[in-house]
Motif scaffolding. Structure first.
Motif, PDB file in Angstrom:
ATOM      1  N   ASN A  18     -10.460   4.352   9.176  1.00  0.00           N
ATOM      2  CA  ASN A  18     -10.068   5.601   8.539  1.00  0.00           C
ATOM      3  C   ASN A  18      -8.957   6.294   9.306  1.00  0.00           C
ATOM      4  OD1 ASN A  18     -11.770   6.151   6.064  1.00  0.00           O
ATOM      5  ND2 ASN A  18     -13.347   5.536   7.507  1.00  0.00           N
TER       6      ASN A  18
ATOM      7  N   TYR B  68      -5.677   4.252   8.371  1.00  0.00           N
ATOM      8  CA  TYR B  68      -5.123   4.432   7.032  1.00  0.00           C
ATOM      9  C   TYR B  68      -4.731   5.869   6.723  1.00  0.00           C
ATOM     10  CZ  TYR B  68      -6.078  -0.343   5.596  1.00  0.00           C
ATOM     11  OH  TYR B  68      -6.056  -1.702   5.474  1.00  0.00           O
TER      12      TYR B  68
ATOM     13  N   HIS C 199      -8.970   6.238   0.844  1.00  0.00           N
ATOM     14  CA  HIS C 199      -9.293   4.968   1.496  1.00  0.00           C
ATOM     15  C   HIS C 199     -10.752   4.641   1.218  1.00  0.00           C
ATOM     16  CE1 HIS C 199     -10.688   2.732   5.257  1.00  0.00           C
ATOM     17  NE2 HIS C 199     -10.002   1.869   4.549  1.00  0.00           N
TER      18      HIS C 199
ATOM     19  N   TYR D 265      -4.786   3.869  -4.362  1.00  0.00           N
ATOM     20  CA  TYR D 265      -5.614   4.006  -3.157  1.00  0.00           C
ATOM     21  C   TYR D 265      -5.658   2.685  -2.409  1.00  0.00           C
ATOM     22  CZ  TYR D 265      -9.471   2.274  -6.221  1.00  0.00           C
ATOM     23  OH  TYR D 265     -10.261   1.562  -7.089  1.00  0.00           O
TER      24      TYR D 265
ATOM     25  N   TYR E 244       0.819  -1.218   0.000  1.00  0.00           N
ATOM     26  CA  TYR E 244       0.000   0.000   0.000  1.00  0.00           C
ATOM     27  C   TYR E 244       0.854   1.269   0.000  1.00  0.00           C
ATOM     28  CZ  TYR E 244      -4.577  -2.209   0.478  1.00  0.00           C
ATOM     29  OH  TYR E 244      -5.736  -2.904   0.246  1.00  0.00           O
TER      30      TYR E 244
END
Length: 813
Positions: free
Chosen positions: A390, A393, A400, A372, A365
């Motif tokens: 949330n 990330y 996200h 994304y 990632y």
């Protein structure tokens, strides 16, 4: 036999402006040949192409190639030069094979021109050192109102935008497989109700172009593509374009590389047993020929469907961590290779992503080429978990999205929720996060479409209309009203606050919700508010209608307003209605404290692990443990402690952990050996984070320092217990030779004792704090009848036994 090569340019459903005619060179009157390679009678286009529309070249190509799907055997592409002078190379694909009526294979090139004006292009074919080119052609691209493809926003990298710079907020749900007719029907419903985003799987049972021959399909097998399945995906993409949907196209699902989870490995053409080259699923990532064929398949997919601006992104894998013997290192290397290939091959630059179910690979990632990040969530309390995700990330600095969610992973569970309470809660909870897009429910086939729940999306889309998230800095806010029952999620910016208030006894899920909705009323108060006029809109979250509007004046940095709703939830927009002021603060709701974060964020239980008083022979004798504290664990679901409770103790001698567990159980049941079903028996599970480094991105089953030992007692006096290691990247479903165990049957149950060698569990790593371990204990109570519905599990710490972040923290004295 006459062979004709024609060039057709199709405007993908967008009408061209009358009077603008394409310009082109004189048609070539002779075939272009090089040895056995031949292009015949290349003709210019007969029509224009709108900006961001479809420019399609169709060609007949003769060659000596044995496999026209293999670009190492024969490759066709177009070289295109834009009006501004930029050069593009667009790969071609086989759309029809030679047959009795046609002695050449049909190739097509699909391209989407992004600049109005005159484009120049050539068609090129190459095969084993031979190369032929068509003459140069020209065509006119007419300016259009189309927005182009999607990208990460250049103004704010947490969000998305179109090529023309307009904002895009994804709202939609999964429709991963369907018949063509069902896709057309459901996409029409989605578009009508304001959805703009969906997710499609390329899988053995849906649009897969490369699979083992069966049921009259996939006649070519490995490396030879099934054109009927490709034509199905053509129709799906057209349906998405017609209904304003942008597709996240999943290129591989976990099933194909698993013999355990939704297994399809036995049918996979890469499987050596099916004529492939891979001895095991994991070889797909590393075998040179498997990787070459994977790149070829990617090239075909990009060539055939990459033209469409309604392809939002290529999702390389669905839940790749569910593939057999998954490893972070090979996952990273494979993703790097495939994404680099996509970047070099895709002239349109569609976005790329990938997904995991339990432990996302942070190194993947963090790759700049991964546009994304994704989460998949299955639990009743989606509201709390979305807030946690949330926050988790945010440091990636990328959009996200929740790519899948539901109350449970099993078919039929979410289907009980006929009105879609979890669905409704999930999409509104995610909207109240500073995230790049909304949350996609998984359950299209047994929840959303059968119960016609599209109105949930329509209401959210209407509420979201006109809100460009890129232009504001959003702060998430949470809390509860005084009763604690009504809870609030909000995102706040200086001039706009979005608020969702809901009844926590009904949403997101309750087995026995109140028979009648609980009317909600009260006053919402805010501080840190810019003084001046504000407008408050109150919205119905089911109809997408504004219920009321009122104006209020903020004074002294505060504002308040009354509300009332029949329940179970309501939404608000609090909007500043004056001239913007410099350094305006973001309003903050004044609420009782409520922390919506997932339980992994709570304080973990710390406990002392005393030093062993002397030699600790492993013999299931409790007497030597006298003086060492015992931890008591009893069921909390109403069951009697006499049938399922336990107590345990832990000690150490620096090099080893010693554990003893005394289990109360009316009937000790053993049916399984030390293989994969040992957990179905009466047993003790020991969970050890030996390096104390488990986190969201380095957790079970992929953290080599995290172990799950399942130990089942022997029913024979003096017999050795069986044990198996689960959820480990190297030892999964195997016995660990360095583990020493003993068991003893007692009058009211059994005793398990074990010695765990810490150095062997940790491996050759430098420990920052060698005196701390993550630790948990659980017991399994076998079903007397063998029916798994009666199987019970009792866990000392946390709610999710596989999550090392929920285990106790053991400090070795």
């Amino acid at each position: 036999m006459n062979s004709i090569l024609s060039a057709l340019f199709v405007a993908a459903g967008i009408a061209c402006c009358a009077g603008l005619l394409a310009s082109c060179t004189t048609p070539a009157s002779h075939p272009q040949t090089a040895g056995s390679l031949e292009l015949v009678n290349v003709q210019p286009p007969a029509d224009q192409v709108p900006q961001y529309g479809l420019l399609e070249i169709e060609a007949l190509v003769r060659s000596a190639a044995k496999n026209p799907f293999d670009p190492d055997d024969i490759a066709v592409h177009a070289t295109l030069i834009s009006p501004s002078g930029k050069t593009y190379s667009c790969p071609g694909f086989v759309s029809a094979l030679a047959n009795e009526e046609r002695d050449a294979d049909t190739f097509r090139v699909r391209f989407s021109p992004n600049e109005p004006g005159v484009w120049r292009w050539r068609l090129v074919a190459e095969s084993h050192g031979q190369r032929v080119e068509s003459p140069e052609f020209k065509t006119t691209c007419a300016k259009s109102d189309a927005r182009g493809g999607l990208r990460v926003s250049r103004a704010n990298p947490l969000y998305f935008e179109f090529e023309n710079g307009s904002f895009f907020y994804p709202i939609g749900h999964n429709v991963c497989w369907n018949s063509t007719e069902q896709y057309q029907d459901q996409f029409a419903k989605m578009g009508k109700h304001g959805e703009n985003w969906s997710r499609i799987w390329i899988a053995a049972w849906n649009c897969e172009i490369e699979w083992t021959p069966r049921d009259g399909m996939y006649e070519g097998g490995l490396g030879r593509y099934e054109l009927r399945q490709a034509e199905k995906l053509d129709a799906i993409v057209r349906a998405a374009e017609a209904n304003g949907l942008y597709l996240q196209l999943v290129l591989h699902e976990h099933c194909r590389l698993s013999a355990q989870t939704n297994p399809e490995w036995h049918n996979n053409p890469y499987n050596k047993a099916r004529g492939g080259m891979c001895d095991a699923p994991h070889d797909f990532y590393t075998h040179p020929e498997a990787r070459r064929l994977a790149r070829n398949r990617l090239r075909y997919i990009i060539a055939r469907w990459g033209y469409s601006s309604h392809i939002m992104a290529w999702e390389l894998f669905n839940e790749v961590d569910l593939t057999d013997n998954f490893r972070f290192d090979t996952d990273l290397a494979w993703h790097k290779e495939m994404i680099s290939f996509i970047r070099a091959t895709d002239p349109h630059g569609r976005m790329t992503t990938t997904s995991y179910i339990s432990n996302p690979n942070a190194k993947v990632y963090r790759l700049p080429e991964v546009d994304y990040v994704m989460s998949h969530v299955y639990m009743p309390d989606v509201i709390s978990y979305f807030s946690y995700l949330n926050e988790l990330y945010a440091p990636f600095g990328k959009p996200h999205l929740i790519g899948e969610f539901g109350r449970h992973t099993a078919d039929g569970v979410d289907a009980q929720d006929k009105t879609g309470r979890v669905l409704h809660s999930g999409i509104w909870a995610q909207f109240m996060q500073p995230a790049g897009g909304n949350a996609m429910s998984w359950w299209w086939y047994d929840l959303i479409d059968p119960n016609d729940l599209y109105y949930h999306f329509s209401a959210l889309a209407k509420f979201a209309e006109g809100i460009d998230r890129r232009t504001r800095h959003w702060t998430p806010e949470t809390g509860a009203l005084e009763s604690g029952r009504e809870r609030v999620l909000a995102i706040s910016s200086p001039d706009l606050v979005l608020i969702w208030l809901y009844d926590s006894e009904i949403l997101p899920w309750s087995e026995n919700p109140p028979a009648t909705p609980h009317p909600m009323s009260g006053v919402l108060r805010f501080d840190r508010v810019a003084d001046g006029p504000w407008v408050i809109e109150q919205w119905d979250t089911y109809k997408g209608e504004m219920r009321s509007t009122l104006s209020a004046e903020a004074s002294g940095g505060k504002i308040e307003f009354p509300f009332s709703a029949p329940g179970p939830d309501i939404a608000f927009k609090l909007r500043f209605d004056g001239e913007p002021k410099p350094d305006m603060p973001s309003p903050r709701p004044i609420l009782a404290h409520w922390d919506p974060r997932h339980p992994v964020a709570r304080e973990r239980t710390r406990f002392s692990i005393p030093r062993a008083p002397g030699p600790m022979p492993v013999n299931a004798d409790l007497e030597k443990w006298s003086g060492i504290p015992m931890h008591e664990v009893a069921p909390t679901d109403g069951r009697s402690p006499a049938d399922h409770s336990f107590r345990f103790a832990v000690a150490h001698d620096v090099e080893n952990l010693y554990v003893i567990a005394q289990v109360t159980d009316r009937e000790v049941i053993r049916r399984n050996g030390p293989g994969g079903s040992l957990w179905k028996d009466d047993c003790v599970e020991l969970w050890v984070d030996s390096r104390f480094d488990a986190d969201a991105f380095n957790n079970m089953p992929h953290n080599p320092g995290c172990w799950q030992f399942v130990i089942a007692p022997s029913l024979e006096p003096g017999g050795k217990p069986d044990h198996t290691v689960y959820r480990h990247p190297d030892w999964n479903d195997r016995q660990f030779p360095h583990l020493e165990t003993a068991s003893r049957i007692t009058e009211d149950g059994y005793v398990i004792e074990a010695r765990l060698p810490l150095n062997d569990l940790r491996g050759p790593v430098l420990m920052v704090n060698p005196h701390v371990v993550g630790f948990n204990v659980s017991t399994c109570d076998a079903s007397p009848t063998g029916d798994q519905k009666d199987w019970k599990h009792l866990l000392w710490q946390g709610e999710h036994e596989w999550d090392g972040r929920e285990w106790g923290v053991g400090v070795m004295e």
